[in-house]
Design an enzyme around this catalytic site. Sequence first.
Site, PDB file in Angstrom:
ATOM      1  N   GLU A 280       0.948  -1.239  -0.169  1.00 52.89           N
ATOM      2  CA  GLU A 280       0.085  -0.004   0.087  1.00 52.89           C
ATOM      3  C   GLU A 280       0.844   1.136   0.030  1.00 52.89           C
ATOM      4  OE1 GLU A 280      -3.173  -0.039  -0.408  1.00 52.89           O
ATOM      5  OE2 GLU A 280      -3.044  -2.180  -0.599  1.00 52.89           O
ATOM      6  N   TRP A 283       1.703   1.493  -3.452  1.00 57.52           N
ATOM      7  CA  TRP A 283       0.695   2.323  -4.109  1.00 57.52           C
ATOM      8  C   TRP A 283       0.889   3.863  -4.236  1.00 57.52           C
ATOM      9  CZ3 TRP A 283      -2.416   1.046  -8.292  1.00 57.52           C
ATOM     10  CH2 TRP A 283      -2.762  -0.410  -8.394  1.00 57.52           C
ATOM     11  N   TRP A 311     -21.052  10.357 -20.424  1.00 58.03           N
ATOM     12  CA  TRP A 311     -21.327  10.610 -19.072  1.00 58.03           C
ATOM     13  C   TRP A 311     -22.570  10.972 -18.963  1.00 58.03           C
ATOM     14  CZ3 TRP A 311     -18.084   7.933 -16.292  1.00 58.03           C
ATOM     15  CH2 TRP A 311     -16.657   7.981 -16.735  1.00 58.03           C
ATOM     16  N   ASN A 346     -10.786   2.742   2.665  1.00 59.09           N
ATOM     17  CA  ASN A 346     -10.507   2.368   1.315  1.00 59.09           C
ATOM     18  C   ASN A 346     -11.681   1.574   0.557  1.00 59.09           C
ATOM     19  OD1 ASN A 346      -8.692   2.934  -0.851  1.00 59.09           O
ATOM     20  ND2 ASN A 346      -8.393   0.684  -0.884  1.00 59.09           N
ATOM     21  N   TRP A 364     -15.768  10.909 -13.496  1.00 57.93           N
ATOM     22  CA  TRP A 364     -15.053  10.774 -12.483  1.00 57.93           C
ATOM     23  C   TRP A 364     -14.429  12.073 -11.627  1.00 57.93           C
ATOM     24  CZ3 TRP A 364      -9.964  12.468 -12.750  1.00 57.93           C
ATOM     25  CH2 TRP A 364      -9.415  12.645 -14.102  1.00 57.93           C
ATOM     26  N   TRP A 387      -9.579   7.483  -8.684  1.00 62.42           N
ATOM     27  CA  TRP A 387     -10.573   7.940  -9.389  1.00 62.42           C
ATOM     28  C   TRP A 387     -10.729   7.394 -10.902  1.00 62.42           C
ATOM     29  CZ3 TRP A 387     -15.398   8.747  -8.243  1.00 62.42           C
ATOM     30  CH2 TRP A 387     -15.829   9.249  -6.871  1.00 62.42           C
TER      31      TRP A 387
END
Length: 480
Positions: A280, A283, A311, A346, A364, A387
Amino acid sequence: MKKRAIVWFRRDLRLADNPALCAALDGDFDTVVPVFIEAPDELGDEAPGGAQRVWQHFSLAALAADLEALGSRLIIRRGPSADALDRLIEESGATAVYWNRLYDPHTIERDKRVKAHLDDQSIETASFPAHLLYEPWTVSTRQNAPYKVFTPFWKAVRDRPVATPLAAPSELPAVWDRIGSESLDALGLLPDIRWDEGIREAWTPGEAGAHDRLDHFVDDVLGRYATDRDRPAVLGTSYLSPHLHWGEIGPRQVVHRVEEWLAEHGRDGDRADANTFLSEIGWREFAHHVLYHFPETPERPLDTRFESFPWSGDDEGLARWQRGTTGIPMVDAGMRELWATGYMHNRLRMTVASFLTKNLRVAWQHGERWFWDTLVDADLANNTLGWQWAAGCGADAAPFFRIFNPARQGERFDPDGHYVRRWVPELANLDAKHIHAPWAAPGKALADAGVVLGDTYPEPIVDLKASRREALAAFDQVKK
């Protein structure tokens, strides 16, 4: 002749493992002047949102207290940064300005301008790595290109040695009384209408709070991290992200603390938990790597096919998502936790992002901006990567057809319904079998729990199956 240096604090609000501060103290300087400059206009859309500003206020207060305890004090000024530094150089007689590097697009451009401005005045400048384990330009593929997929990126760096964190100073030189400072309150970081009580109750900003959080995580949570991290009703994650964002603790300190714990207590199972947690941290590194190399991604999808995605422009759906009144319990619980505490687990971040971009088909960027204003740990790199991952259009993105079913997410990761009961009290008396999909519950079960759909709790804003089919049909247009 006496020499003096300025240390420019930004998002490195700590004394330990602060390379810029240590370099200034180790240099041939008689005085070191710590300064924080409030200049949100220089950051454009990257200026801190409302929840971040609340955190920033209390983090700066903690840093000021820590500096005073060692004999120094924090000088607070308003921007523009170059002008504020000019005035402070004149007042202090400083011949050098040191800072720690950041990697967001507006910050990089601002720092280049400031450095050129100071160089023109023959002021020594030096910047240092403190925010990441691996600076973005130090990692590349065999083709000398940036990584776009996490697994090979992490494989390339995970075995690199991590530098030993620098110790905090035991004392600091005094800063002359004649050097003035703005008051922290004058920066106006706290809201006029007190909506931030939940943030104050949930968090302890500052370097001491960061280390308390790390100690609790390593001692009490790390050994079960791999199994508990996806359960939002359990304190199964580190909750270090806002502390890392504001630099109250550095990633080197986190990695070394985990490795020390493993050396003392580690077993095979513990190693698996630790590796999962360290990935993590990986990331976070990957997010900054991608943002540095693709600075347009906060606004534009990395996968350019999605620039023509159809969208929906559903303003009502967006508003109900923001308020946590979608009629989908896991989504509503996550959005209400966010509003109350400035944080969201998360697992819920992925769930609510999938729901907004795929079931509601809202772009987004709208979700990213809401997170930016409401998360205490809103970080441009992490926010953008997350996102775009959820929307299927970014680096190492989840395939678009991977659409989270929020009811199933609840059944799997909140099987007893404790998380939903906490944040959606309207459903508190509904049994676990029905709490994640009340629209499918028998009438008697709803009546016994005091739930009236459309009255005490909303009907679902969309049909999950139908909206999934519509999202996949829209993606087919993009693929063609």
